[in-house]
Structures are given as C-alpha cells and as structure tokens.
Write a protein that holds these residues in place. Structure first.
Motif, short mmCIF file in Angstrom:
data_model
loop_
_atom_site.label_atom_id
_atom_site.label_comp_id
_atom_site.label_asym_id
_atom_site.label_seq_id
_atom_site.Cartn_x
_atom_site.Cartn_y
_atom_site.Cartn_z
N ARG A 10 -37.00 18.75 1.82
CA ARG A 10 -36.91 18.38 3.23
C ARG A 10 -38.06 18.99 4.02
NH1 ARG A 10 -32.32 20.58 7.25
NH2 ARG A 10 -32.94 19.46 9.12
N TRP A 65 -40.28 23.45 9.94
CA TRP A 65 -39.02 22.94 9.37
C TRP A 65 -38.33 24.02 8.55
CZ3 TRP A 65 -40.75 18.88 11.93
CH2 TRP A 65 -39.89 17.82 12.16
N PRO A 73 -29.28 17.76 8.59
CA PRO A 73 -30.27 17.00 9.36
C PRO A 73 -29.73 16.65 10.75
CG PRO A 73 -30.01 16.06 7.17
CD PRO A 73 -28.94 17.09 7.33
N GLU A 138 -35.67 13.00 10.56
CA GLU A 138 -34.32 13.56 10.52
C GLU A 138 -33.26 12.46 10.57
OE1 GLU A 138 -33.12 16.93 10.26
OE2 GLU A 138 -35.16 17.15 9.50
N LEU A 141 -32.98 11.13 7.10
CA LEU A 141 -32.20 12.03 6.26
C LEU A 141 -30.71 11.96 6.58
CD1 LEU A 141 -34.48 15.20 6.17
CD2 LEU A 141 -34.17 13.50 4.38
#
Length: 146
Positions: A10, A65, A73, A138, A141
C-alpha cells in the motif's frame, strides 16, 4: 513481500501512483513553459523537473503513507496525504533548485525569485492533482476490500 523493510504494498503503491501523477504534471508544466516561450528552448528547471519530481514524489509519498496513514484505507485521509505529499515534493524540489543556484554563484535575489515563483506557480497546480490521486488510490483500495 507484503512487508519488506517496513514498507507495505500500500505504501509503495501510493508512492508509485503519486510518482506517475508527478511525472504527468511536470511534463505538462514543461510543455506549457515551452509553448509560452514561443519556440525558444524553454526553462531548464522545467525540464529537470520531469526527471527529479517523480523520484521525489515516489519517496515523499511512500514515507507519508507509511508514517501517517491508518491501517484501513480511507479516501479522505488519502486526499490529505496526497496534498501533503505533493506540497512537500514541490517544496523540496524548489529548495534543491535554490541550493543549486547558490552553488553556481547566482545572486540571492535571483534565488528568491526562483524558489518563490516556483512555489507560487506550481503549488496551486500540483496540490489538487496530488489530492485527487491520493483520494482515488485510497478509494480504489476501499472498493477492492469490499
């Protein structure tokens, strides 16, 4: 390879998405600069930005991040982290240009113009793009988990 050197997919994915958007934004700014100079070579800073900005954006967004994002997320947090990553990347880039100008012996007033104009010229363009990319990443995700 879900947790290599403390980084997750991620984190790196956010860095890659931001680097891609930074490349597109830097290329558009360089093209705009070239077209506005009507046939001259254009600004070398804009050309260097095409190479340097994606690398900076990749690094900054990955760190942002990794350090700031919660485990789940969240598109709103992604927009904030994206805008922050974009702003910090531009700040670092203009600072590097300023340091380079100092090392080459440019006048302090010229350096202030470069850094100040670079920030004022690019931040309103870059920050919304980076926020949109962070939000979209995001959101992707979030939808992928469901």
């Amino acid at each position: 390879m879900d947790d290599y050197l403390g980084l997750s997919r991620r984190d790196v994915g956010a860095g890659l998405a931001t680097a891609g958007s930074a490349y597109v934004a830097a290329a558009l700014l360089a093209l705009f600069d070239l077209l506005s100079n009507s046939g001259s070579r254009g600004n070398p800073v804009a050309t260097v930005g095409i190479i340097v900005m994606p690398i900076l954006a990749l690094t900054v967004a990955t760190v942002v991040w990794r350090v700031t994002m919660p485990d789940e997320p969240n598109p709103r947090y992604g927009a904030i982290a994206g805008a922050f990553s974009g702003g910090i990347s531009v700040l670092i880039f203009t600072t590097l240009i300023g340091i380079t100008a100092v090392l080459t012996g440019a006048a302090i007033s010229w350096i202030a113009v470069i850094v100040g104009f670079g920030l004022l010229y690019t931040l309103p363009f870059i920050v919304p793009i980076a926020a949109t990319v962070g939000y979209g990443y995001e959101l992707y995700l979030t939808n992928r988990q469901n």
